[in-house]
Design a protein around this motif. Structure first.
Motif, PDB file in Angstrom:
ATOM      1  N   ILE A   1       0.839  -1.209   0.000  1.00 42.15           N
ATOM      2  CA  ILE A   1       0.000   0.000   0.000  1.00 42.15           C
ATOM      3  C   ILE A   1       0.866   1.248   0.000  1.00 42.15           C
ATOM      4  O   ILE A   1       0.664   2.170  -0.802  1.00 42.15           O
ATOM      5  N   ILE A   2       1.853   1.290   0.895  1.00 35.40           N
ATOM      6  CA  ILE A   2       2.713   2.479   1.000  1.00 35.40           C
ATOM      7  C   ILE A   2       3.523   2.667  -0.273  1.00 35.40           C
ATOM      8  O   ILE A   2       3.618   3.781  -0.799  1.00 35.40           O
ATOM      9  N   SER A   3       4.109   1.589  -0.780  1.00 33.67           N
ATOM     10  CA  SER A   3       4.915   1.711  -1.996  1.00 33.67           C
ATOM     11  C   SER A   3       4.063   2.130  -3.178  1.00 33.67           C
ATOM     12  O   SER A   3       4.507   2.915  -4.039  1.00 33.67           O
ATOM     13  N   GLY A   4       2.818   1.640  -3.242  1.00 37.26           N
ATOM     14  CA  GLY A   4       1.935   2.017  -4.344  1.00 37.26           C
ATOM     15  C   GLY A   4       1.619   3.509  -4.347  1.00 37.26           C
ATOM     16  O   GLY A   4       1.612   4.150  -5.398  1.00 37.26           O
ATOM     17  N   VAL A   5       1.378   4.071  -3.173  1.00 39.65           N
ATOM     18  CA  VAL A   5       1.086   5.509  -3.091  1.00 39.65           C
ATOM     19  C   VAL A   5       2.328   6.322  -3.444  1.00 39.65           C
ATOM     20  O   VAL A   5       2.248   7.333  -4.158  1.00 39.65           O
ATOM     21  N   ILE A   6       3.487   5.885  -2.961  1.00 35.82           N
ATOM     22  CA  ILE A   6       4.737   6.604  -3.257  1.00 35.82           C
ATOM     23  C   ILE A   6       5.017   6.594  -4.750  1.00 35.82           C
ATOM     24  O   ILE A   6       5.344   7.637  -5.349  1.00 35.82           O
ATOM     25  N   LEU A   7       4.914   5.437  -5.373  1.00 34.08           N
ATOM     26  CA  LEU A   7       5.171   5.356  -6.814  1.00 34.08           C
ATOM     27  C   LEU A   7       4.111   6.112  -7.611  1.00 34.08           C
ATOM     28  O   LEU A   7       4.411   6.750  -8.621  1.00 34.08           O
ATOM     29  N   GLY A   8       2.858   6.057  -7.140  1.00 32.93           N
ATOM     30  CA  GLY A   8       1.786   6.760  -7.837  1.00 32.93           C
ATOM     31  C   GLY A   8       1.949   8.265  -7.825  1.00 32.93           C
ATOM     32  O   GLY A   8       1.440   8.961  -8.708  1.00 32.93           O
ATOM     33  N   ALA A   9       2.679   8.785  -6.845  1.00 31.62           N
ATOM     34  CA  ALA A   9       2.895  10.234  -6.774  1.00 31.62           C
ATOM     35  C   ALA A   9       3.644  10.757  -7.994  1.00 31.62           C
ATOM     36  O   ALA A   9       3.547  11.944  -8.333  1.00 31.62           O
ATOM     37  N   GLY A  10       4.377   9.890  -8.652  1.00 31.40           N
ATOM     38  CA  GLY A  10       5.128  10.309  -9.829  1.00 31.40           C
ATOM     39  C   GLY A  10       4.463   9.955 -11.147  1.00 31.40           C
ATOM     40  O   GLY A  10       5.064  10.140 -12.210  1.00 31.40           O
ATOM     41  N   ASP A  11       3.249   9.451 -11.115  1.00 31.59           N
ATOM     42  CA  ASP A  11       2.547   9.033 -12.328  1.00 31.59           C
ATOM     43  C   ASP A  11       1.750  10.203 -12.893  1.00 31.59           C
ATOM     44  O   ASP A  11       0.695  10.574 -12.369  1.00 31.59           O
ATOM     45  N   ALA A  12       2.227  10.750 -13.978  1.00 27.14           N
ATOM     46  CA  ALA A  12       1.594  11.930 -14.576  1.00 27.14           C
ATOM     47  C   ALA A  12       0.238  11.626 -15.191  1.00 27.14           C
ATOM     48  O   ALA A  12      -0.526  12.550 -15.508  1.00 27.14           O
ATOM     49  N   LYS A  13      -0.090  10.342 -15.389  1.00 22.94           N
ATOM     50  CA  LYS A  13      -1.398   9.992 -15.938  1.00 22.94           C
ATOM     51  C   LYS A  13      -2.497  10.142 -14.896  1.00 22.94           C
ATOM     52  O   LYS A  13      -3.686  10.118 -15.234  1.00 22.94           O
ATOM     53  N   ILE A  14      -2.104  10.261 -13.641  1.00 18.84           N
ATOM     54  CA  ILE A  14      -3.058  10.493 -12.567  1.00 18.84           C
ATOM     55  C   ILE A  14      -3.068  11.994 -12.279  1.00 18.84           C
ATOM     56  O   ILE A  14      -2.011  12.624 -12.202  1.00 18.84           O
ATOM     57  N   SER A  15      -4.243  12.565 -12.133  1.00 17.45           N
ATOM     58  CA  SER A  15      -4.329  14.008 -11.928  1.00 17.45           C
ATOM     59  C   SER A  15      -3.598  14.414 -10.648  1.00 17.45           C
ATOM     60  O   SER A  15      -3.478  13.627  -9.700  1.00 17.45           O
ATOM     61  N   LEU A  16      -3.142  15.640 -10.611  1.00 12.93           N
ATOM     62  CA  LEU A  16      -2.421  16.145  -9.447  1.00 12.93           C
ATOM     63  C   LEU A  16      -3.309  16.096  -8.203  1.00 12.93           C
ATOM     64  O   LEU A  16      -2.842  15.730  -7.118  1.00 12.93           O
ATOM     65  N   ASP A  17      -4.579  16.437  -8.366  1.00 11.07           N
ATOM     66  CA  ASP A  17      -5.491  16.416  -7.221  1.00 11.07           C
ATOM     67  C   ASP A  17      -5.628  15.003  -6.642  1.00 11.07           C
ATOM     68  O   ASP A  17      -5.643  14.826  -5.419  1.00 11.07           O
ATOM     69  N   ASN A  18      -5.730  14.020  -7.517  1.00 12.00           N
ATOM     70  CA  ASN A  18      -5.880  12.647  -7.040  1.00 12.00           C
ATOM     71  C   ASN A  18      -4.600  12.131  -6.390  1.00 12.00           C
ATOM     72  O   ASN A  18      -4.649  11.414  -5.382  1.00 12.00           O
ATOM     73  N   ARG A  19      -3.465  12.508  -6.946  1.00 14.38           N
ATOM     74  CA  ARG A  19      -2.193  12.099  -6.326  1.00 14.38           C
ATOM     75  C   ARG A  19      -2.019  12.751  -4.967  1.00 14.38           C
ATOM     76  O   ARG A  19      -1.560  12.105  -4.011  1.00 14.38           O
ATOM     77  N   LEU A  20      -2.402  14.011  -4.868  1.00 16.26           N
ATOM     78  CA  LEU A  20      -2.282  14.711  -3.596  1.00 16.26           C
ATOM     79  C   LEU A  20      -3.228  14.120  -2.549  1.00 16.26           C
ATOM     80  O   LEU A  20      -2.875  14.009  -1.374  1.00 16.26           O
ATOM     81  N   LEU A  21      -4.415  13.710  -2.985  1.00 13.55           N
ATOM     82  CA  LEU A  21      -5.394  13.128  -2.067  1.00 13.55           C
ATOM     83  C   LEU A  21      -4.856  11.848  -1.421  1.00 13.55           C
ATOM     84  O   LEU A  21      -4.910  11.680  -0.192  1.00 13.55           O
ATOM     85  N   THR A  22      -4.323  10.940  -2.241  1.00 10.48           N
ATOM     86  CA  THR A  22      -3.824   9.680  -1.691  1.00 10.48           C
ATOM     87  C   THR A  22      -2.524   9.878  -0.907  1.00 10.48           C
ATOM     88  O   THR A  22      -2.321   9.240   0.133  1.00 10.48           O
ATOM     89  N   LEU A  23      -1.668  10.775  -1.385  1.00 13.45           N
ATOM     90  CA  LEU A  23      -0.415  11.020  -0.677  1.00 13.45           C
ATOM     91  C   LEU A  23      -0.679  11.700   0.662  1.00 13.45           C
ATOM     92  O   LEU A  23      -0.007  11.402   1.663  1.00 13.45           O
ATOM     93  N   ARG A  24      -1.661  12.597   0.697  1.00 15.30           N
ATOM     94  CA  ARG A  24      -2.029  13.251   1.950  1.00 15.30           C
ATOM     95  C   ARG A  24      -2.549  12.228   2.971  1.00 15.30           C
ATOM     96  O   ARG A  24      -2.232  12.302   4.163  1.00 15.30           O
ATOM     97  N   ALA A  25      -3.353  11.287   2.488  1.00 16.22           N
ATOM     98  CA  ALA A  25      -3.866  10.235   3.373  1.00 16.22           C
ATOM     99  C   ALA A  25      -2.722   9.402   3.938  1.00 16.22           C
ATOM    100  O   ALA A  25      -2.728   9.029   5.116  1.00 16.22           O
TER     101      ALA A  25
END
Length: 347
Positions: free
Chosen positions: A265-289
């Motif tokens: 779970i943690i590694s998925g959120v960390i790696l997802g933070a760098g995925d430009a195909k995911i909107s910035l708002d969505n990356r920030l939401l999961t990273l904030r959590a």
């Protein structure tokens, strides 16, 4: 033993089997078996097809039981199987409760009500190929409830007596997320005999759906992060209280699987933070959590795992959007802070 890959066929009976390992009893006592059965059967809505229950003794396990269920609502057997296994594993860790809704706080009842409504919409969507989207007023309202960790889970710590309801809520959020990830899987039915090709297509499908339904999934993922964090302290405390002889192989294996799941779970959120195909708002939401819950999550991981995760976060820090870096730094800080390794962490 993991089951072989298969595709669920709506309204086709399937065998759901729980056997003991190496000829050992599958359940400690008869009540365990009944709890396992009830967890799965509660996930089946009887009309229009119902559930055919059969509990004979298995030939190669003293107390294993076999259940034949008729999947309903065009789902197949996976929700039943996941619910049974998840509920029983929670019980073997001595934290499950027998009734999810009996005496549950109104916030949990509201959550499960919203989950039921969106599941029904999903079931209808399997015929039309249309999943509930956040752009639809009803779906937006349901997803808002399903993503509101603060209102549903609250800020107070959870005790062992709360874990049955907590696992039910968290499991429901996960089930709905999985349904989004597997939307369209029925199209892969012709590949059921070719497991290699089926696995490849399923990976492609889930990857594609993670982008297509990212607006629906981001809140569910964030909620699941908070759920996992709430469960760590009571689970670790309970495991730490066991005598050596009470730490059975089943309990150890379950705890280690939970620890591996947290790492993923943690590694998925960390790696997802760098995925430009995911909107910035969505990356920030999961990273904030993740940042908000990193300390309890990290407390369940040994130093080696925390170090790997921190290094991965630092390695990708300069490549992610600058708006995400302060939140990522909070994650790294939580991973690198020293904490005693007890409970799940110590196994």
């Amino acid at each position: 033993m993991p089951s072989q890959p298969h595709i669920d066929l709506a309204y086709i009976p399937q065998h759901i089997v729980q056997r003991g390992n190496d000829g050992q009893p599958g359940f400690f006592v008869e009540a365990d078996c009944q709890r396992f059965a009830n967890a799965g059967l509660r996930s089946v809505t009887r009309p229009p097809c119902g559930a055919n229950e059969n509990w004979p003794l298995s030939q190669n396990s003293t107390h294993a039981r076999k259940c034949t269920l008729t999947p309903v609502l065009r789902h197949g057997d996976s929700p039943v199987r996941r619910t049974s296994v998840r509920g029983f594993v929670a019980f073997t860790l001595c934290v499950a409760s027998t009734h999810l809704l009996a005496g549950a706080p109104p916030r949990e009842v509201a959550y499960l009500s919203a989950a039921k409504k969106i599941e029904m919409r999903m079931a209808d969507g399997q015929l039309t190929g249309k999943m509930p989207r956040r752009t639809e007023p009803d779906a937006k309202r349901w997803l808002a409830v399903l993503s509101d960790a603060r209102s549903v889970l609250g800020d107070a710590p959870y005790g062992e007596e709360d874990m049955g309801a907590l696992m039910g809520v968290c499991g429901k959020a996960n089930e709905i997320a999985v349904r989004y990830m597997l939307a369209g899987a029925e199209r892969l039915k012709p590949l059921v005999a070719d497991t290699a090709e089926l696995s490849r297509k399923l990976r492609e499908l889930t990857q594609s759906n993670s982008y297509t339904y990212q607006d629906e999934l981001a809140g569910l993922f964030a909620f699941n992060v908070a759920c996992e964090a709430r469960a760590i302290v009571p689970l670790s405390a309970r495991l730490a209280s066991f005598k050596p002889e009470e730490l059975t192989p089943v309990r150890r294996e379950g705890a280690m699987q939970a620890r591996t799941g947290l790492f993923q779970i943690i590694s998925g959120v960390i790696l997802g933070a760098g995925d430009a195909k995911i909107s910035l708002d969505n990356r920030l939401l999961t990273l904030r959590a993740l940042a908000d819950n990193i300390r309890p999550l990290a407390s369940a991981l040994p130093e080696t795992m925390r170090s790997v995760l921190a290094q991965a976060a630092l390695a990708g820090r300069e490549q992610i959007d600058g708006k995400l870096r302060p939140t990522l730094d909070e994650v790294v800080d939580g991973l690198t802070r020293h904490s005693a390794c007890t409970g799940i962490c110590a196994l």
